[in-house]
Design a protein around this motif. Structure first.
Motif, PDB file in Angstrom:
ATOM      1  N   ASP A   1       3.015  -4.260   3.381  1.00  7.42           N
ATOM      2  CA  ASP A   1       4.199  -3.469   3.032  1.00  7.42           C
ATOM      3  C   ASP A   1       3.737  -2.044   2.778  1.00  7.42           C
ATOM      4  OD1 ASP A   1       6.082  -5.421   3.219  1.00  7.42           O
ATOM      5  OD2 ASP A   1       6.001  -5.995   1.099  1.00  7.42           O
ATOM      6  N   ILE A   2       4.463  -1.095   3.349  1.00  9.41           N
ATOM      7  CA  ILE A   2       3.986   0.288   3.277  1.00  9.41           C
ATOM      8  C   ILE A   2       5.057   1.230   2.722  1.00  9.41           C
ATOM      9  CG2 ILE A   2       3.062   2.250   4.591  1.00  9.41           C
ATOM     10  CD1 ILE A   2       1.199  -0.115   4.752  1.00  9.41           C
TER      11      ILE A   2
ATOM     12  N   ILE B   1       0.844  -1.200   0.000  1.00  8.58           N
ATOM     13  CA  ILE B   1       0.000   0.000   0.000  1.00  8.58           C
ATOM     14  C   ILE B   1       0.875   1.245   0.000  1.00  8.58           C
ATOM     15  CG2 ILE B   1      -1.882   1.212   1.176  1.00  8.58           C
ATOM     16  CD1 ILE B   1      -2.509  -1.370   2.647  1.00  8.58           C
ATOM     17  N   VAL B   2       0.520   2.196  -0.855  1.00  8.13           N
ATOM     18  CA  VAL B   2       1.166   3.506  -0.797  1.00  8.13           C
ATOM     19  C   VAL B   2       0.206   4.440  -0.070  1.00  8.13           C
ATOM     20  CG1 VAL B   2       2.052   5.465  -2.108  1.00  8.13           C
ATOM     21  CG2 VAL B   2       2.467   3.136  -2.931  1.00  8.13           C
ATOM     22  N   GLN B   3       0.697   5.083   0.983  1.00  9.14           N
ATOM     23  CA  GLN B   3      -0.143   5.977   1.772  1.00  9.14           C
ATOM     24  C   GLN B   3       0.426   7.385   1.706  1.00  9.14           C
ATOM     25  OE1 GLN B   3       0.098   3.992   5.658  1.00  9.14           O
ATOM     26  NE2 GLN B   3      -1.765   2.866   5.137  1.00  9.14           N
ATOM     27  N   LYS B   4      -0.392   8.328   1.267  1.00 11.72           N
ATOM     28  CA  LYS B   4       0.084   9.720   1.191  1.00 11.72           C
ATOM     29  C   LYS B   4      -0.619  10.543   2.267  1.00 11.72           C
ATOM     30  CE  LYS B   4      -0.569  14.128  -0.200  1.00 11.72           C
ATOM     31  NZ  LYS B   4      -1.731  15.023  -0.169  1.00 11.72           N
TER      32      LYS B   4
ATOM     33  N   ARG C   1       1.585  -1.991   9.393  1.00 12.08           N
ATOM     34  CA  ARG C   1       2.742  -2.906   9.350  1.00 12.08           C
ATOM     35  C   ARG C   1       2.434  -4.162  10.161  1.00 12.08           C
ATOM     36  NH1 ARG C   1       5.638  -4.609   6.412  1.00 12.08           N
ATOM     37  NH2 ARG C   1       7.422  -5.153   7.694  1.00 12.08           N
ATOM     38  N   GLU C   2       1.806  -3.952  11.324  1.00 14.24           N
ATOM     39  CA  GLU C   2       1.505  -5.095  12.188  1.00 14.24           C
ATOM     40  C   GLU C   2       0.503  -6.046  11.544  1.00 14.24           C
ATOM     41  OE1 GLU C   2       2.575  -2.909  16.430  1.00 14.24           O
ATOM     42  OE2 GLU C   2       0.482  -3.072  15.793  1.00 14.24           O
TER      43      GLU C   2
ATOM     44  N   ALA D   1       1.334  -1.210  -6.734  1.00 13.92           N
ATOM     45  CA  ALA D   1       0.767  -1.360  -5.385  1.00 13.92           C
ATOM     46  C   ALA D   1      -0.684  -1.813  -5.474  1.00 13.92           C
ATOM     47  CB  ALA D   1       0.861  -0.032  -4.646  1.00 13.92           C
ATOM     48  N   ASP D   2      -1.158  -2.438  -4.392  1.00 13.80           N
ATOM     49  CA  ASP D   2      -2.545  -2.887  -4.373  1.00 13.80           C
ATOM     50  C   ASP D   2      -3.504  -1.720  -4.229  1.00 13.80           C
ATOM     51  OD1 ASP D   2      -2.301  -5.877  -4.394  1.00 13.80           O
ATOM     52  OD2 ASP D   2      -0.907  -5.336  -2.793  1.00 13.80           O
ATOM     53  N   GLU D   3      -3.055  -0.653  -3.548  1.00 11.61           N
ATOM     54  CA  GLU D   3      -3.912   0.522  -3.418  1.00 11.61           C
ATOM     55  C   GLU D   3      -3.067   1.751  -3.105  1.00 11.61           C
ATOM     56  OE1 GLU D   3      -8.097   0.280  -2.029  1.00 11.61           O
ATOM     57  OE2 GLU D   3      -7.393   1.432  -0.309  1.00 11.61           O
TER      58      GLU D   3
END
Ligand code: ADP
Ligand code: ASP
Ligand code: MG
Length: 412
Positions: free
Chosen positions: A35-36, A4-7, A30-31, A167-169
């Protein structure tokens, strides 16, 4: 396990406390085993502050290359702070600037386009179990110059990384819990959309809804990146930007209302009504690198006509000068301009299958006694230019007329 890419946008990393909250959130993902890759903006207000400083140091406009050197520092601070906050929580993490990743862009300083992303380093870090924190809004050109991607450009960094990493999302975390029918700061009755199509979101963004930078939506559409807008600190499903038009067709005809105050209007009056005149007027404008948006040419009277168009407010003075020269050359009567205008647009794929949408819009504006100065339409939008002081009234009236208002809550 997903990638996942988080902005996280400016307000979400606006203080060290908020950065700690973001770190907590990333840690939870992460837990869960995901993958971030995190992309962050500068702290809210920082990019504006830097631009002000640059103006003070420069005569007129700051040199674009140097402005980019400076603007990129805003994001460099937040990647380091977030990475420190993650490491403090026992989450292995590493930060990279655009240059360090090698987010290669063209050399158009202050509005560069991403050409290529080197994903090797990022993949190696992810494989080693690290969270990768990347500076949004910045890249590097082939000569090693630092570039920036235009205001709001961290969204585009996020989506471009998601595309490069497949990435998945891509999750865009911000200070609203999704994309709304219109800016909730202007219309408190605005409603969150469960879904919106790429096509509609692209129109909304290009017509002024700054919740996503337009290029990020272009990228997501082109590379089919699943994109979601969510609130940084409140739970909820957010809004999914989707390719799927089928279900949206069952939604209201209008999905949203966008608006902007960024344009100015110029009119050249009394130009000869002969072939080629539109080109003679707009040719020099485009040669001066000024983009024109809406155009209206009046019906001729006495063999002359009036020609009106809008440009970005930043280009108003330059366009006016160009037009004055053209007016002299063509023997036009006068050039007049107005910067106190606003553009309001209704957007929706449902328009394709419904007639009378534009007239319903005009009726709602007429009821409020709002004069329409210019109109433009496409398959899925209708835009009007009106006097700026009526902007909020117009948006609210249209929101009600197209039945977008949220049902009143008890006690309201
Ligand atoms: P960030 O700093 O997280 O990138 P932005 O300020 O760029 O946040 O974008 C979020 C803001 O976009 C919201 O606070 C909201 O006022 C504004 N906005 C404009 N139009 C819309 C819309 N249709 N839906 C949601 N937010 C919108
Ligand atoms: N910090 C940049 C800006 O304020 C980029 C971004 O926030 O997306 O425009
Ligand atoms: Mg933004």
């Amino acid at each position: 396990m997903a990638l996942i890419v988080q902005k996280f946008g400016g307000t979400s990393v606006g203080t060290v406390e908020r950065i700690q909250q973001v770190a907590e959130k990333v840690k939870k993902f992460r837990e869960n085993g995901d993958d971030i890759v995190v992309v962050v903006s500068a702290m809210s207000g920082e990019t504006n502050r830097l631009i002000e400083l640059a103006k003070q140091a420069s005569d007129e406009q700051p040199v674009p290359r140097e402005l980019d050197v400076m603007l990129s520092t805003g994001e460099q601070v937040t990647i380091a702070l977030l990475t420190m906050a993650l490491i403090r929580r026992g989450v292995p993490a590493v930060s990279y600037t655009g240059n360090q990743v090698r987010i290669l862009t063209d050399s158009a300083h202050n509005k560069a386009r991403i050409l290529q992303i080197d994903d090797q380093k990022l993949r190696a870090d992810l494989k080693a179990g690290r969270v990768v924190v990347v500076a949004g809004f910045q890249g590097v050109d082939e000569h090693g110059n630092i570039t920036t991607l235009g205001r709001g450009g961290s969204d585009t960094t996020g989506v471009a990384l998601a595309a490069a990493l497949k990435a998945d999302e891509c999750q865009i975390y911000t200070d609203v819990d999704g994309v709304y029918t219109t800016d909730p700061r202007v219309v408190p009755q605005a409603q969150r959309l469960e879904k919106i199509t790429f096509e509609e979101m692209l129109e909304m963004a290009s017509l002024g809804s700054k919740v996503l930078q337009i290029r990020s939506v272009e990228f997501a559409g082109k590379y089919n990146v699943p994109l979601r807008v969510l609130h940084s600190f409140k739970e909820g499903p957010g809004t999914l930007i989707t390719l799927d038009e089928e279900e949206s067709m069952e939604q209201p005809i209008i999905s949203g209302i966008a608006f902007n105050r960024d344009e100015a209007k110029l009119t050249i009056r009394g130009v000869p009504d002969i072939p080629g005149v539109a080109f003679k007027i707009l040719g020099p404008v485009s040669a001066a690198n000024i983009e024109v948006d809406m155009i209206v040419q009046n019906v001729a009277h006495d063999n002359t006509t009036d020609f009106t168009f809008t440009v970005h407010r930043n280009d108003y003075q330059a366009a006016q000068q160009v037009l004055e020269d053209t007016a002299r050359e063509l023997g036009a009567r006068e050039v007049i301009g107005d910067i106190k205008i606003a553009k309001v647009s209704i957007v929706g794929v449902g328009m394709r299958s419904h007639a009378g949408v534009a007239s319903r819009m005009f009726e709602a504006l007429a009821k409020e006694n709002i004069n329409i100065q210019m109109i433009s339409t496409s398959e899925i939008k209708v835009s009007v230019v009106i006097e700026e002081k009526y902007l909020e009234l117009a948006v609210r009236a249209l929101h009600t007329a197209f039945e977008l208002d949220a049902p009143a809550r008890q006690g309201d």
